[in-house]
Design an enzyme around this catalytic site. Sequence first.
Site, PDB file in Angstrom:
ATOM      1  N   TYR A   1       0.837  -1.207   0.000  1.00  0.00           N
ATOM      2  CA  TYR A   1       0.000   0.000   0.000  1.00  0.00           C
ATOM      3  C   TYR A   1       0.873   1.259   0.000  1.00  0.00           C
ATOM      4  O   TYR A   1       0.624   2.197  -0.765  1.00  0.00           O
ATOM      5  CB  TYR A   1      -0.900  -0.047   1.234  1.00  0.00           C
ATOM      6  CG  TYR A   1      -1.935   1.056   1.318  1.00  0.00           C
ATOM      7  CD1 TYR A   1      -3.078   1.026   0.534  1.00  0.00           C
ATOM      8  CD2 TYR A   1      -1.775   2.114   2.218  1.00  0.00           C
ATOM      9  CE1 TYR A   1      -4.042   2.032   0.636  1.00  0.00           C
ATOM     10  CE2 TYR A   1      -2.724   3.111   2.331  1.00  0.00           C
ATOM     11  CZ  TYR A   1      -3.865   3.071   1.537  1.00  0.00           C
ATOM     12  OH  TYR A   1      -4.814   4.065   1.640  1.00  0.00           O
TER      13      TYR A   1
ATOM     14  N   LYS B   1       0.983   4.133  -2.871  1.00  0.00           N
ATOM     15  CA  LYS B   1       0.621   5.525  -2.593  1.00  0.00           C
ATOM     16  C   LYS B   1       1.801   6.474  -2.802  1.00  0.00           C
ATOM     17  O   LYS B   1       1.610   7.643  -3.167  1.00  0.00           O
ATOM     18  CB  LYS B   1       0.051   5.655  -1.180  1.00  0.00           C
ATOM     19  CG  LYS B   1      -1.286   4.916  -0.990  1.00  0.00           C
ATOM     20  CD  LYS B   1      -2.361   5.407  -1.941  1.00  0.00           C
ATOM     21  CE  LYS B   1      -3.736   4.824  -1.648  1.00  0.00           C
ATOM     22  NZ  LYS B   1      -4.769   5.291  -2.578  1.00  0.00           N
TER      23      LYS B   1
HETATM   24  P1  NAP Z   1     -13.425   2.089   0.910  1.00  0.00           P
HETATM   25  O1  NAP Z   1     -14.527   2.545   1.800  1.00  0.00           O
HETATM   26  O2  NAP Z   1     -12.909   0.703   1.032  1.00  0.00           O
HETATM   27  O3  NAP Z   1     -13.853   2.378  -0.607  1.00  0.00           O
HETATM   28  C1  NAP Z   1     -13.015   2.069  -1.672  1.00  0.00           C
HETATM   29  C2  NAP Z   1     -13.836   2.058  -2.931  1.00  0.00           C
HETATM   30  O4  NAP Z   1     -12.973   1.733  -4.047  1.00  0.00           O
HETATM   31  C3  NAP Z   1     -14.936   0.990  -2.904  1.00  0.00           C
HETATM   32  O5  NAP Z   1     -16.147   1.543  -3.356  1.00  0.00           O
HETATM   33  C4  NAP Z   1     -14.411  -0.074  -3.860  1.00  0.00           C
HETATM   34  O6  NAP Z   1     -15.425  -0.799  -4.514  1.00  0.00           O
HETATM   35  C5  NAP Z   1     -13.633   0.771  -4.850  1.00  0.00           C
HETATM   36  N1  NAP Z   1     -12.704  -0.056  -5.613  1.00  0.00           N
HETATM   37  C6  NAP Z   1     -11.838  -0.980  -5.132  1.00  0.00           C
HETATM   38  N2  NAP Z   1     -11.174  -1.553  -6.155  1.00  0.00           N
HETATM   39  C7  NAP Z   1     -11.625  -0.977  -7.294  1.00  0.00           C
HETATM   40  C8  NAP Z   1     -11.332  -1.161  -8.660  1.00  0.00           C
HETATM   41  N3  NAP Z   1     -10.402  -2.037  -9.063  1.00  0.00           N
HETATM   42  N4  NAP Z   1     -11.987  -0.391  -9.580  1.00  0.00           N
HETATM   43  C9  NAP Z   1     -12.909   0.505  -9.179  1.00  0.00           C
HETATM   44  N5  NAP Z   1     -13.238   0.718  -7.894  1.00  0.00           N
HETATM   45  C10 NAP Z   1     -12.603  -0.023  -6.960  1.00  0.00           C
HETATM   46  O7  NAP Z   1     -12.131   3.010   1.088  1.00  0.00           O
HETATM   47  P2  NAP Z   1     -11.965   4.553   1.459  1.00  0.00           P
HETATM   48  O8  NAP Z   1     -11.456   4.626   2.834  1.00  0.00           O
HETATM   49  O9  NAP Z   1     -13.164   5.339   1.061  1.00  0.00           O
HETATM   50  O10 NAP Z   1     -10.723   4.907   0.515  1.00  0.00           O
HETATM   51  C11 NAP Z   1     -10.818   5.698  -0.663  1.00  0.00           C
HETATM   52  C12 NAP Z   1      -9.424   6.103  -1.084  1.00  0.00           C
HETATM   53  O11 NAP Z   1      -8.797   6.865  -0.051  1.00  0.00           O
HETATM   54  C13 NAP Z   1      -8.494   4.922  -1.355  1.00  0.00           C
HETATM   55  O12 NAP Z   1      -7.653   5.204  -2.443  1.00  0.00           O
HETATM   56  C14 NAP Z   1      -7.694   4.819  -0.080  1.00  0.00           C
HETATM   57  O13 NAP Z   1      -6.456   4.196  -0.283  1.00  0.00           O
HETATM   58  C15 NAP Z   1      -7.558   6.283   0.283  1.00  0.00           C
HETATM   59  N6  NAP Z   1      -7.253   6.524   1.698  1.00  0.00           N
HETATM   60  C16 NAP Z   1      -8.115   6.127   2.678  1.00  0.00           C
HETATM   61  C17 NAP Z   1      -7.780   6.360   4.008  1.00  0.00           C
HETATM   62  C18 NAP Z   1      -8.674   5.961   5.152  1.00  0.00           C
HETATM   63  O14 NAP Z   1      -8.264   6.152   6.314  1.00  0.00           O
HETATM   64  N7  NAP Z   1      -9.870   5.451   4.919  1.00  0.00           N
HETATM   65  C19 NAP Z   1      -6.565   6.996   4.312  1.00  0.00           C
HETATM   66  C20 NAP Z   1      -5.720   7.381   3.295  1.00  0.00           C
HETATM   67  C21 NAP Z   1      -6.083   7.141   1.983  1.00  0.00           C
HETATM   68  P3  NAP Z   1     -15.771  -2.330  -4.073  1.00  0.00           P
HETATM   69  O15 NAP Z   1     -15.953  -2.285  -2.592  1.00  0.00           O
HETATM   70  O16 NAP Z   1     -17.008  -2.626  -4.832  1.00  0.00           O
HETATM   71  O17 NAP Z   1     -14.581  -3.165  -4.508  1.00  0.00           O
END
Ligand code: NAP
Length: 242
Positions: A152, A156
């Site tokens: 990861y 990133k």
């Molecule tokens: P999340 O709730 O797990 O949502 C991720 C979304 O991405 C889900 O709707 C998922 O769909 C979709 N996805 C996964 N693989 C995909 C693919 N191959 N093609 C298209 N869509 C896909 O995660 P989140 O926390 O909202 O994270 C969103 C972004 O922010 C990510 O890039 C994550 O790395 C980043 N981020 C999050 C955090 C945190 O603390 N949450 C911190 C830093 C960065 P499915 O579930 O249907 O697969």
Amino acid sequence: MLKDKTVVVTGAAKGIGKAVALAFAKEGCNIVLNYHSSVSDETIQEIEACGVKCLPVQGDVSDFAFAGSLVKQVKKEFGSIDVLVNNAGITRDMLLMRMSEEQFDAVIDTNLKGTFNMIRHASSLMLKQRSGAIINMSSVVGVTGNAGQANYAASKAGVIGLTKATAKELAARGVTCNAIAPGFVETDMTAVLSEELQAQMLEVIPLKRAAKPEEIADAAVFLADQSYITGQVLNVDGGMVM
Ligand code: NAP
């Protein structure tokens, strides 16, 4: 400024992506909502209730051909892509010594290659338009590294390099490219972490709380609605990394 613009958000069925889609809809933007497995009718209705169009498109951003077909579809339906938010992301956490090739590849394919795929196709449209804003979801972990997240963190950090290279290549044609580095956000991605780990993370956040997805979405709207910031990484992390 953003009213009537076309905004593509990947992985927008839930979490940060959904909040981003809703925030742009509230600004009067038409939304292209990419989702992977499923999206609820309520989510589409919530966006449309803002008086804008919402085009849901199912597909996997790690598939180069899908990214191309998505951009083609948006061009046909809306004529342009004004803002691209590369939000889709996954984790497959494991200590380095136990991490499988599949776990490494899956995370790089979705988080880094998926972002490249979308930029590669959308940028040709933006270059012709001579305008556009690309916003990539990185993470503080891409800057600091994190034990148990070699895949990861690499993905990133790669997104940050990709953001800066893209910013340099596209700037002359009025296209900006920036990254957001969230810290700890309340979504399904972090809900799976143990209570102990969540408590540890809160300890190192000066603001002493996790972010709401809407707080990350606010940063995306800010970056899309300005014209003189490019190639930057905006930390939205409660002060976690300074
Ligand atoms: P999340 O709730 O797990 O949502 C991720 C979304 O991405 C889900 O709707 C998922 O769909 C979709 N996805 C996964 N693989 C995909 C693919 N191959 N093609 C298209 N869509 C896909 O995660 P989140 O926390 O909202 O994270 C969103 C972004 O922010 C990510 O890039 C994550 O790395 C980043 N981020 C999050 C955090 C945190 O603390 N949450 C911190 C830093 C960065 P499915 O579930 O249907 O697969």
